[in-house]
Design a protein around this motif. Structure first.
Motif, mmCIF file in Angstrom:
data_model
loop_
_atom_site.group_PDB
_atom_site.id
_atom_site.type_symbol
_atom_site.label_atom_id
_atom_site.label_comp_id
_atom_site.label_asym_id
_atom_site.label_seq_id
_atom_site.Cartn_x
_atom_site.Cartn_y
_atom_site.Cartn_z
ATOM 1 N N SER A 81 0.819 -1.208 0.000
ATOM 2 C CA SER A 81 0.000 0.000 0.000
ATOM 3 C C SER A 81 0.855 1.260 0.000
ATOM 4 O O SER A 81 0.568 2.221 -0.711
ATOM 5 C CB SER A 81 -0.908 0.010 1.232
ATOM 6 N N VAL A 82 1.901 1.228 0.788
ATOM 7 C CA VAL A 82 2.773 2.404 0.907
ATOM 8 C C VAL A 82 3.557 2.635 -0.376
ATOM 9 O O VAL A 82 3.770 3.775 -0.779
ATOM 10 C CB VAL A 82 3.720 2.243 2.118
ATOM 11 N N SER A 83 3.979 1.559 -1.045
ATOM 12 C CA SER A 83 4.791 1.736 -2.253
ATOM 13 C C SER A 83 4.015 2.465 -3.344
ATOM 14 O O SER A 83 4.589 3.255 -4.102
ATOM 15 C CB SER A 83 5.302 0.386 -2.764
ATOM 16 N N GLU A 84 2.709 2.232 -3.441
ATOM 17 C CA GLU A 84 1.899 2.961 -4.422
ATOM 18 C C GLU A 84 1.868 4.454 -4.100
ATOM 19 O O GLU A 84 1.937 5.289 -4.992
ATOM 20 C CB GLU A 84 0.476 2.402 -4.446
ATOM 21 N N THR A 85 1.782 4.777 -2.822
ATOM 22 C CA THR A 85 1.738 6.169 -2.391
ATOM 23 C C THR A 85 3.066 6.866 -2.639
ATOM 24 O O THR A 85 3.100 8.049 -2.978
ATOM 25 C CB THR A 85 1.400 6.244 -0.886
ATOM 26 N N LEU A 86 4.172 6.143 -2.490
ATOM 27 C CA LEU A 86 5.500 6.753 -2.582
ATOM 28 C C LEU A 86 6.060 6.819 -3.998
ATOM 29 O O LEU A 86 7.140 7.362 -4.201
ATOM 30 C CB LEU A 86 6.482 5.981 -1.693
ATOM 31 N N GLN A 87 5.352 6.311 -4.983
ATOM 32 C CA GLN A 87 5.889 6.290 -6.341
ATOM 33 C C GLN A 87 6.160 7.685 -6.892
ATOM 34 O O GLN A 87 7.102 7.880 -7.646
ATOM 35 C CB GLN A 87 4.942 5.540 -7.271
ATOM 36 N N ASN A 88 5.388 8.657 -6.522
ATOM 37 C CA ASN A 88 5.566 10.008 -7.054
ATOM 38 C C ASN A 88 6.341 10.919 -6.110
ATOM 39 O O ASN A 88 6.467 12.101 -6.375
ATOM 40 C CB ASN A 88 4.197 10.632 -7.348
ATOM 41 N N LYS A 89 6.862 10.390 -5.032
ATOM 42 C CA LYS A 89 7.610 11.194 -4.059
ATOM 43 C C LYS A 89 9.100 11.147 -4.382
ATOM 44 O O LYS A 89 9.622 10.112 -4.787
ATOM 45 C CB LYS A 89 7.409 10.644 -2.639
#
Length: 98
Positions: free
Chosen positions: A24-32
């Motif tokens: 779940s977190v990896s999807e959120t961090l893709q654009n960071k």
């Protein structure tokens, strides 16, 4: 804890929760953008995982060993390890099925 089967199931559950959370977190961090907190978080998670697994796999056997109950300590550890091996085998089967 005095139940090797429960310890192994808790270890497998802990891994399942961590992997689900990381997905779940990896999807959120893709654009960071990359920053120092990612390696800090990963190293901290590694240390937390090692401590958790040490408690689940080794605390009771070491306690029994210190109480001079060598046979019980070995049986407890092997039951925990064997049950966890079954969990790993189930993960492998599920990996190939899904």
């Amino acid at each position: 804890m005095k139940n090797p089967y429960l310890n192994a199931l808790l270890a497998a559950s802990y891994i399942a929760v961590i992997v689900s959370a990381m997905g779940s977190v990896s999807e959120t961090l893709q654009n960071k953008p990359d920053n120092v907190f990612m390696p800090m978080t990963m190293l901290s998670l590694f240390v937390l995982s090692v401590a958790t697994m040490a408690i689940l796999f080794f605390f009771t056997p070491v306690k029994l060993l210190l109480e001079n109950q060598k046979e019980e300590a070995l049986k407890f550890f092997l039951k925990t390890l064997g049950t966890f091996a079954v969990c790993v085998a189930m993960f492998v089967v599920l990996m190939f099925m899904l």
